[in-house]
Design a protein around this motif. Structure first.
Motif, PDB file in Angstrom:
ATOM      1  N   CYS A 295     -57.070  53.032  12.596  1.00  0.00           N
ATOM      2  CA  CYS A 295     -55.784  53.533  12.108  1.00  0.00           C
ATOM      3  C   CYS A 295     -55.191  54.546  13.085  1.00  0.00           C
ATOM      4  CB  CYS A 295     -55.970  54.212  10.750  1.00  0.00           C
ATOM      5  SG  CYS A 295     -56.725  53.131   9.526  1.00  0.00           S
TER       6      CYS A 295
ATOM      7  N   CYS B 168     -45.338  56.961  18.335  1.00  0.00           N
ATOM      8  CA  CYS B 168     -45.209  55.706  17.588  1.00  0.00           C
ATOM      9  C   CYS B 168     -45.230  54.515  18.548  1.00  0.00           C
ATOM     10  CB  CYS B 168     -43.927  55.703  16.756  1.00  0.00           C
ATOM     11  SG  CYS B 168     -43.958  56.848  15.344  1.00  0.00           S
TER      12      CYS B 168
ATOM     13  N   LEU C 219     -48.830  53.775  19.820  1.00  0.00           N
ATOM     14  CA  LEU C 219     -49.640  53.065  18.829  1.00  0.00           C
ATOM     15  C   LEU C 219     -49.251  51.588  18.747  1.00  0.00           C
ATOM     16  CD1 LEU C 219     -49.821  55.867  16.129  1.00  0.00           C
ATOM     17  CD2 LEU C 219     -51.670  55.102  17.647  1.00  0.00           C
ATOM     18  N   GLU C 220     -47.970  51.308  18.874  1.00  0.00           N
ATOM     19  CA  GLU C 220     -47.531  49.913  18.877  1.00  0.00           C
ATOM     20  C   GLU C 220     -47.955  49.205  20.165  1.00  0.00           C
ATOM     21  OE1 GLU C 220     -43.367  50.588  18.144  1.00  0.00           O
ATOM     22  OE2 GLU C 220     -43.626  50.399  15.971  1.00  0.00           O
TER      23      GLU C 220
ATOM     24  N   LEU D  23     -51.582  48.326  17.470  1.00  0.00           N
ATOM     25  CA  LEU D  23     -51.649  48.689  16.055  1.00  0.00           C
ATOM     26  C   LEU D  23     -50.330  48.307  15.391  1.00  0.00           C
ATOM     27  CD1 LEU D  23     -54.063  50.341  17.210  1.00  0.00           C
ATOM     28  CD2 LEU D  23     -53.587  52.017  15.454  1.00  0.00           C
ATOM     29  N   GLU D  24     -50.413  47.873  14.155  1.00  0.00           N
ATOM     30  CA  GLU D  24     -49.234  47.446  13.412  1.00  0.00           C
ATOM     31  C   GLU D  24     -48.776  48.558  12.471  1.00  0.00           C
ATOM     32  OE1 GLU D  24     -48.027  44.050  10.106  1.00  0.00           O
ATOM     33  OE2 GLU D  24     -49.841  43.784  11.327  1.00  0.00           O
ATOM     34  N   ARG D  25     -47.494  48.830  12.504  1.00  0.00           N
ATOM     35  CA  ARG D  25     -46.923  49.839  11.604  1.00  0.00           C
ATOM     36  C   ARG D  25     -46.886  49.274  10.197  1.00  0.00           C
ATOM     37  NH1 ARG D  25     -41.791  53.351  13.362  1.00  0.00           N
ATOM     38  NH2 ARG D  25     -41.601  54.701  11.556  1.00  0.00           N
ATOM     39  N   LYS D  26     -47.599  49.937   9.276  1.00  0.00           N
ATOM     40  CA  LYS D  26     -47.747  49.434   7.915  1.00  0.00           C
ATOM     41  C   LYS D  26     -46.856  50.152   6.914  1.00  0.00           C
ATOM     42  CE  LYS D  26     -50.999  46.341   8.429  1.00  0.00           C
ATOM     43  NZ  LYS D  26     -50.869  44.971   8.019  1.00  0.00           N
TER      44      LYS D  26
ATOM     45  N   PHE E 180     -50.271  53.348  11.028  1.00  0.00           N
ATOM     46  CA  PHE E 180     -50.521  52.143  11.815  1.00  0.00           C
ATOM     47  C   PHE E 180     -51.978  51.725  11.614  1.00  0.00           C
ATOM     48  CE2 PHE E 180     -47.222  54.553  13.861  1.00  0.00           C
ATOM     49  CZ  PHE E 180     -46.347  53.629  14.408  1.00  0.00           C
ATOM     50  N   GLU E 181     -52.254  50.417  11.770  1.00  0.00           N
ATOM     51  CA  GLU E 181     -53.646  49.979  11.676  1.00  0.00           C
ATOM     52  C   GLU E 181     -53.838  48.632  12.366  1.00  0.00           C
ATOM     53  OE1 GLU E 181     -54.082  48.018   7.308  1.00  0.00           O
ATOM     54  OE2 GLU E 181     -53.930  50.210   7.325  1.00  0.00           O
ATOM     55  N   LYS E 182     -55.109  48.348  12.648  1.00  0.00           N
ATOM     56  CA  LYS E 182     -55.492  47.069  13.255  1.00  0.00           C
ATOM     57  C   LYS E 182     -56.924  46.763  12.853  1.00  0.00           C
ATOM     58  CE  LYS E 182     -55.962  44.665  17.671  1.00  0.00           C
ATOM     59  NZ  LYS E 182     -55.040  43.568  17.496  1.00  0.00           N
TER      60      LYS E 182
END
Length: 176
Positions: free
Chosen positions: A134, A145, A148-149, A153-156, A171-173
């Motif tokens: 995360c 931001c 992280l992208e 990582l995907e913005r949730k 964000f998480e993956k």
């Protein structure tokens, strides 16, 4: 000194007690804390306590934040890496692995956040392939931001974090 990994421009190693002065310089800087709740530390004891908590993470979870050393200069430029987050529950998330970094302002804009975060993400999924990674950034911090992208990582979700009066992005993956 335990080196974790190296990137094109950085040596990433375990944080040591000898880094206390550097950590104080980093975390007492108001610019560094612009998107961290605007609460820079005011005594070196807090820097030492933070280092103690990082070293506890190495022992307890096998991960932690790492000192980032610029290869070309040998300068300690900040920290990067991983953390098992057990101290807070942003928007209901508990006991999660997070990726983060913090650098001295003179090293911003050089791509070190992305470079070191790719290394940390790769390390994480090599050692914890079935876990979720995360990341959290203040909405106003567009640069974080984007990092992280960029690392996948995907913005949730975006949410208001009341104790600090902040709008945050989550964000998480997962690899699995």
């Amino acid at each position: 000194m335990k080196i974790i990994t190296e990137t094109k421009n950085l040596i990433l190693r375990e944080v040591e007690i000898e880094d206390t002065g550097y950590m104080y310089d980093l975390d007492s800087n108001p610019l560094v804390h612009e998107y961290l709740g605007k609460k820079p530390i005011s005594c070196i004891g807090k820097a030492r306590a933070y280092i103690d908590s990082i070293q506890m993470q190495y022992k307890k979870y096998g991960i932690g934040r790492w000192a980032a050393i610029e290869k070309s200069s040998g300068d300690w430029i900040g920290w990067t890496g991983l953390k098992m987050n057990t101290e807070w529950s942003p928007n209901g998330h508990t006991n999660f692995y997070d990726i983060g970094y913090r650098f001295m302002p003179q090293y911003w804009g050089k791509g070190y956040a992305t470079e070191s975060s790719i290394a940390a993400k790769d390390y994480f999924f090599e050692h914890f392939p079935d876990q979720k990674l995360c990341g959290i950034a203040e909405l106003g911090n567009g640069a974080s931001c984007r990092v992280l992208e960029k690392i996948g990582l995907e913005r949730k979700e975006d949410f208001f974090y009341e104790p600090e009066n902040l709008m945050l992005a989550w964000f998480e993956k997962c690899m699995g």
